[in-house]
Scaffold this active site. Structure first.
Site, PDB file in Angstrom:
ATOM      1  CG  HIS A 166     -13.908  -1.101  -2.131  1.00 31.74           C
ATOM      2  ND1 HIS A 166     -13.839  -1.583  -3.406  1.00 31.74           N
ATOM      3  CD2 HIS A 166     -15.002  -1.682  -1.570  1.00 31.74           C
ATOM      4  CE1 HIS A 166     -14.841  -2.430  -3.614  1.00 31.74           C
ATOM      5  NE2 HIS A 166     -15.560  -2.496  -2.516  1.00 31.74           N
TER       6      HIS A 166
ATOM      7  CD  GLN B 135     -16.134  -1.306  -7.752  1.00 28.43           C
ATOM      8  OE1 GLN B 135     -16.022  -2.483  -7.439  1.00 28.43           O
ATOM      9  NE2 GLN B 135     -16.317  -0.919  -8.999  1.00 28.43           N
ATOM     10  CG  ASN B 136     -11.240   3.689  -8.646  1.00 29.17           C
ATOM     11  OD1 ASN B 136     -11.293   2.471  -8.799  1.00 29.17           O
ATOM     12  ND2 ASN B 136     -11.493   4.551  -9.622  1.00 29.17           N
TER      13      ASN B 136
ATOM     14  NE  ARG C 180      -3.070  -0.051  -5.377  1.00 28.87           N
ATOM     15  CZ  ARG C 180      -4.144  -0.628  -4.825  1.00 28.87           C
ATOM     16  NH1 ARG C 180      -3.986  -1.630  -3.974  1.00 28.87           N
ATOM     17  NH2 ARG C 180      -5.356  -0.209  -5.105  1.00 28.87           N
TER      18      ARG C 180
ATOM     19  CE1 TYR D 115      -3.161  -3.161   0.963  1.00 24.84           C
ATOM     20  CE2 TYR D 115      -4.086  -1.509  -0.499  1.00 24.84           C
ATOM     21  CZ  TYR D 115      -4.107  -2.782   0.035  1.00 24.84           C
ATOM     22  OH  TYR D 115      -5.072  -3.669  -0.368  1.00 24.84           O
TER      23      TYR D 115
HETATM   24  C1  BV8 Z   1     -18.012  -8.201   1.521  1.00 23.28           C
HETATM   25  C2  BV8 Z   1      -9.529  -2.349  -1.877  1.00 23.28           C
HETATM   26  C3  BV8 Z   1     -19.686  -8.806   3.103  1.00 23.28           C
HETATM   27  C4  BV8 Z   1      -8.254  -3.102  -1.922  1.00 23.28           C
HETATM   28  C5  BV8 Z   1     -11.030  -3.852  -2.957  1.00 23.28           C
HETATM   29  C6  BV8 Z   1     -17.833 -15.506  -4.068  1.00 23.28           C
HETATM   30  C7  BV8 Z   1     -18.806 -14.998  -4.908  1.00 23.28           C
HETATM   31  C8  BV8 Z   1     -19.228 -13.684  -4.796  1.00 23.28           C
HETATM   32  C9  BV8 Z   1     -18.695 -12.831  -3.830  1.00 23.28           C
HETATM   33  C10 BV8 Z   1     -17.708 -13.328  -3.009  1.00 23.28           C
HETATM   34  C11 BV8 Z   1     -17.275 -14.658  -3.107  1.00 23.28           C
HETATM   35  N1  BV8 Z   1     -16.329 -14.854  -2.186  1.00 23.28           N
HETATM   36  C12 BV8 Z   1     -16.138 -13.703  -1.490  1.00 23.28           C
HETATM   37  C13 BV8 Z   1     -16.981 -12.771  -1.982  1.00 23.28           C
HETATM   38  C14 BV8 Z   1     -17.124 -11.369  -1.494  1.00 23.28           C
HETATM   39  C15 BV8 Z   1     -15.975 -10.540  -2.034  1.00 23.28           C
HETATM   40  C16 BV8 Z   1     -15.935 -10.594  -3.544  1.00 23.28           C
HETATM   41  O1  BV8 Z   1     -16.761  -9.990  -4.203  1.00 23.28           O
HETATM   42  N2  BV8 Z   1     -14.957 -11.342  -4.075  1.00 23.28           N
HETATM   43  C17 BV8 Z   1     -14.836 -11.441  -5.526  1.00 23.28           C
HETATM   44  C18 BV8 Z   1     -13.341 -11.506  -5.889  1.00 23.28           C
HETATM   45  C19 BV8 Z   1     -15.584 -12.674  -5.980  1.00 23.28           C
HETATM   46  N3  BV8 Z   1     -16.229  -9.182  -1.610  1.00 23.28           N
HETATM   47  C20 BV8 Z   1     -15.815  -8.762  -0.403  1.00 23.28           C
HETATM   48  O2  BV8 Z   1     -15.118  -9.424   0.351  1.00 23.28           O
HETATM   49  C21 BV8 Z   1     -16.310  -7.384   0.021  1.00 23.28           C
HETATM   50  N4  BV8 Z   1     -16.899  -7.485   1.322  1.00 23.28           N
HETATM   51  O3  BV8 Z   1     -18.561  -8.852   0.656  1.00 23.28           O
HETATM   52  O4  BV8 Z   1     -18.448  -8.128   2.834  1.00 23.28           O
HETATM   53  C22 BV8 Z   1     -20.771  -7.789   3.123  1.00 23.28           C
HETATM   54  C23 BV8 Z   1     -21.216  -7.194   1.946  1.00 23.28           C
HETATM   55  C24 BV8 Z   1     -22.220  -6.256   1.998  1.00 23.28           C
HETATM   56  C25 BV8 Z   1     -22.781  -5.903   3.207  1.00 23.28           C
HETATM   57  C26 BV8 Z   1     -22.301  -6.502   4.378  1.00 23.28           C
HETATM   58  C27 BV8 Z   1     -21.302  -7.455   4.349  1.00 23.28           C
HETATM   59  C28 BV8 Z   1     -15.170  -6.394   0.092  1.00 23.28           C
HETATM   60  C29 BV8 Z   1     -14.628  -6.160  -1.287  1.00 23.28           C
HETATM   61  C30 BV8 Z   1     -13.619  -5.008  -1.244  1.00 23.28           C
HETATM   62  C31 BV8 Z   1     -12.253  -5.516  -1.652  1.00 23.28           C
HETATM   63  N5  BV8 Z   1     -11.361  -4.371  -1.796  1.00 23.28           N
HETATM   64  N6  BV8 Z   1     -10.277  -2.767  -3.022  1.00 23.28           N
HETATM   65  C32 BV8 Z   1      -7.307  -2.441  -2.852  1.00 23.28           C
HETATM   66  O5  BV8 Z   1      -7.709  -1.615  -3.678  1.00 23.28           O
HETATM   67  O6  BV8 Z   1      -6.127  -2.791  -2.734  1.00 23.28           O
HETATM   68  S1  BV8 Z   1     -11.618  -4.502  -4.389  1.00 23.28           S
HETATM   69  C33 BV8 Z   1     -10.675  -3.976  -5.732  1.00 23.28           C
HETATM   70  O7  BV8 Z   1     -11.115  -4.694  -6.911  1.00 23.28           O
HETATM   71  C34 BV8 Z   1     -10.945  -2.542  -6.122  1.00 23.28           C
HETATM   72  O8  BV8 Z   1     -11.217  -1.672  -5.067  1.00 23.28           O
HETATM   73  C35 BV8 Z   1     -12.131  -2.630  -7.020  1.00 23.28           C
HETATM   74  O9  BV8 Z   1     -13.269  -2.372  -6.278  1.00 23.28           O
HETATM   75  C36 BV8 Z   1     -12.256  -4.055  -7.313  1.00 23.28           C
HETATM   76  C37 BV8 Z   1     -12.846  -4.308  -8.658  1.00 23.28           C
HETATM   77  O10 BV8 Z   1     -11.944  -3.928  -9.597  1.00 23.28           O
HETATM   78  P1  BV8 Z   1     -12.363  -2.917 -10.786  1.00 23.28           P
HETATM   79  O11 BV8 Z   1     -12.357  -1.535 -10.243  1.00 23.28           O
HETATM   80  O12 BV8 Z   1     -13.597  -3.361 -11.469  1.00 23.28           O
HETATM   81  O13 BV8 Z   1     -11.101  -3.123 -11.695  1.00 23.28           O
HETATM   82  P2  BV8 Z   1     -10.820  -4.328 -12.706  1.00 23.28           P
HETATM   83  O14 BV8 Z   1      -9.352  -4.377 -12.972  1.00 23.28           O
HETATM   84  O15 BV8 Z   1     -11.529  -5.559 -12.245  1.00 23.28           O
HETATM   85  O16 BV8 Z   1     -11.559  -3.822 -14.025  1.00 23.28           O
HETATM   86  C38 BV8 Z   1     -11.063  -2.657 -14.665  1.00 23.28           C
HETATM   87  C39 BV8 Z   1     -12.153  -2.200 -15.588  1.00 23.28           C
HETATM   88  O17 BV8 Z   1     -11.744  -0.979 -16.167  1.00 23.28           O
HETATM   89  C40 BV8 Z   1     -12.405  -3.173 -16.724  1.00 23.28           C
HETATM   90  O18 BV8 Z   1     -13.796  -3.315 -16.920  1.00 23.28           O
HETATM   91  C41 BV8 Z   1     -11.749  -2.484 -17.937  1.00 23.28           C
HETATM   92  O19 BV8 Z   1     -12.458  -2.742 -19.139  1.00 23.28           O
HETATM   93  C42 BV8 Z   1     -11.909  -1.029 -17.567  1.00 23.28           C
HETATM   94  N7  BV8 Z   1     -10.896  -0.136 -18.142  1.00 23.28           N
HETATM   95  C43 BV8 Z   1      -9.566  -0.335 -18.208  1.00 23.28           C
HETATM   96  N8  BV8 Z   1      -8.973   0.741 -18.783  1.00 23.28           N
HETATM   97  C44 BV8 Z   1      -9.967   1.633 -19.055  1.00 23.28           C
HETATM   98  C45 BV8 Z   1     -11.186   1.069 -18.648  1.00 23.28           C
HETATM   99  N9  BV8 Z   1     -12.366   1.706 -18.802  1.00 23.28           N
HETATM  100  C46 BV8 Z   1     -12.330   2.944 -19.365  1.00 23.28           C
HETATM  101  N10 BV8 Z   1     -11.204   3.549 -19.766  1.00 23.28           N
HETATM  102  C47 BV8 Z   1     -10.008   2.931 -19.639  1.00 23.28           C
HETATM  103  N11 BV8 Z   1      -8.890   3.550 -20.058  1.00 23.28           N
END
Ligand code: BV8
Length: 224
Positions: free
Chosen positions: A107, A89-90, A57, A54
């Site tokens: 987040h 989410q950023n 980052r 971090y």
């Molecule tokens: C929770 C901080 C309970 C860290 C982050 C199984 C199934 C479903 C869910 C789960 C599961 N097992 C566990 C879970 C829950 C889990 C989860 O979802 N896991 C996933 C992996 C399956 N979630 C959690 O644990 C969350 N907590 O559920 O608690 C609860 C919930 C609700 C109420 C009460 C209790 C906590 C999740 C938070 C994790 N922390 N960030 C850090 O940043 O270091 S997540 C991290 O990845 C980021 O913050 C961001 O949010 C996240 C997603 O990434 P994106 O932003 O979408 O980025 P990505 O690379 O994926 O995509 C980039 C996009 O940009 C693409 O679409 C691309 O096309 C586009 N792009 C690229 N370049 C451009 C562009 N678009 C336009 N212009 C460009 N130039």
């Protein structure tokens, strides 16, 4: 364009500011396994590795500049006749530095430190150590103010109210991989709210409308 707008942004919004996304070929997670750096267990197991991840980052985020998309969203929030809810989410502060004054960081934020003992928050030092004493309670339990996997995202009540208040849901630069953020589009559809995706490539979720392109081009064009 009238009516309240709920805007969910992800790493793609900041990609052209030089901040890497998570799931691209060179994504952040490629350098590290999620479970090694973005979970509370990782922090317990190897706090120095997590702090190094971090600190890097934070350094990158500090060097980055807001791009035209950040600035366009700030203008929209200032000029639009109805509320514009900027939910991100950023963990960078580029929307704020681009002029936005109300950003909901579900987040957390990499520019802030959090005391794991008393939950006090303060601006993070460039190089954070877990042994840094908390300015409020003195405990040597300093962590980045980040919501890790398995932790509950911030402001979920405010986010729910904002969604229910909105007439349009816009998803910008997110792959829709991480919950609960990934579920907001579905919640919008269940509320009968029109949904729009602005993304480099469509994420294949069932949006009413999709505009593909780079955020720094398609977001200002959509805002104007
Ligand atoms: C929770 C901080 C309970 C860290 C982050 C199984 C199934 C479903 C869910 C789960 C599961 N097992 C566990 C879970 C829950 C889990 C989860 O979802 N896991 C996933 C992996 C399956 N979630 C959690 O644990 C969350 N907590 O559920 O608690 C609860 C919930 C609700 C109420 C009460 C209790 C906590 C999740 C938070 C994790 N922390 N960030 C850090 O940043 O270091 S997540 C991290 O990845 C980021 O913050 C961001 O949010 C996240 C997603 O990434 P994106 O932003 O979408 O980025 P990505 O690379 O994926 O995509 C980039 C996009 O940009 C693409 O679409 C691309 O096309 C586009 N792009 C690229 N370049 C451009 C562009 N678009 C336009 N212009 C460009 N130039």
């Amino acid at each position: 364009m009238t009516g309240a707008i709920f805007i969910l942004s992800g790493a793609g919004l900041s990609a052209e500011s030089g901040l890497r996304t998570f799931r691209a070929a060179d994504g952040l997670w490629e350098d590290h396994r999620v479970e090694d750096v973005a979970t509370p267990e990782a922090f317990e197991r190897d706090p120095d590795l997590v702090q190094r991840f971090y600190n890097e980052r934070r350094k990158q985020a500090g060097k980055a500049a807001p791009n035209a998309a950040h600035k366009a969203l700030a203008r929209l929030q200032k000029n639009h006749s109805d509320p514009v809810y900027l939910v991100t989410q950023n963990v960078d502060d580029l929307l704020e530095r681009g002029g936005a004054d109300q950003v909901i960081h579900m987040h957390g934020g990499v520019m802030d430190a959090l005391c794991a003992a008393c939950a006090h928050r303060w601006p993070a030092p460039d190089v954070m150590q877990v042994s840094d004493p908390c300015p409020s309670c003195g405990a040597p339990k300093t962590r980045p103010d980040i919501v890790w996997f398995g932790e509950i995202p911030y402001h979920m009540d405010i986010i729910q109210d904002a969604l229910e208040d909105s007439d349009l849901f816009v998803s910008i630069g997110t792959s829709g991989t991480v919950y609960p953020a990934a579920g907001f589009g579905q919640m919008a559809r269940q509320l009968g709210i029109r949904t729009l995706e602005l993304n480099l490539e469509a994420s294949n979720a069932p949006f009413d409308e999709v505009i593909e392109g780079r955020a720094s081009e398609i977001v200002p064009a959509w805002v104007e």
